[in-house]
Motif scaffolding. Sequence first.
Motif: not given
Length: 185
Positions: A91-103
């Motif tokens: 789940r963590l790495f999918e959240l990261i993989r999908r992102a162009d930016g983070f908050v």
Amino acid sequence: MGKELIVTVFGSSRPREGDAEYEDARILGRALVKHGFSVCSGGYAGVMEAVSRGAKEAGGKTVGVTADFFKTAKLNSWIDEEVRMKTWEERLFELIRRADGFVACKGGTGTLVELAVVWEMMNKSVMAWKPFAVLGNFWRPVLDRVREVELGHPAPWGEANGRLVYIAETPGDVASHLSTKLKQD
């Protein structure tokens, strides 16, 4: 029309409607959509629900990345697309993989891990740099203490050569920062 740009938002599952953290995340969701972003979160309650709700209220798209690991957690009703993973790590790495930016919003140990993993992956160039903001001053002491080590010695790592995580005062500041860095406006 250009590529869909997705911002992954991390934050606590604890805040409820009416709490300051919930309302800030709801405003953040609206601001991100107004700057042309889709919103991705962990899909559950608290900050994840609030940012998704704000995004939907502004007419945006939401994605929730959930995991079998969280057996009793329920998908919030503001999610358009659920992406179900088996483990917490996936789940963590999918959240990261999908992102162009983070908050990263205010949160507990789970949010701390998310902040640290993304920051370290960019710091060590495990992944390409992507704009990353924290909302408010909650994470400032952590960032400042870690930067004492990172900036105290010459190193080839990213943080030694410039700030990788931006501290934003308001939800609007977060959205503007990400938009500027991703050249959305």
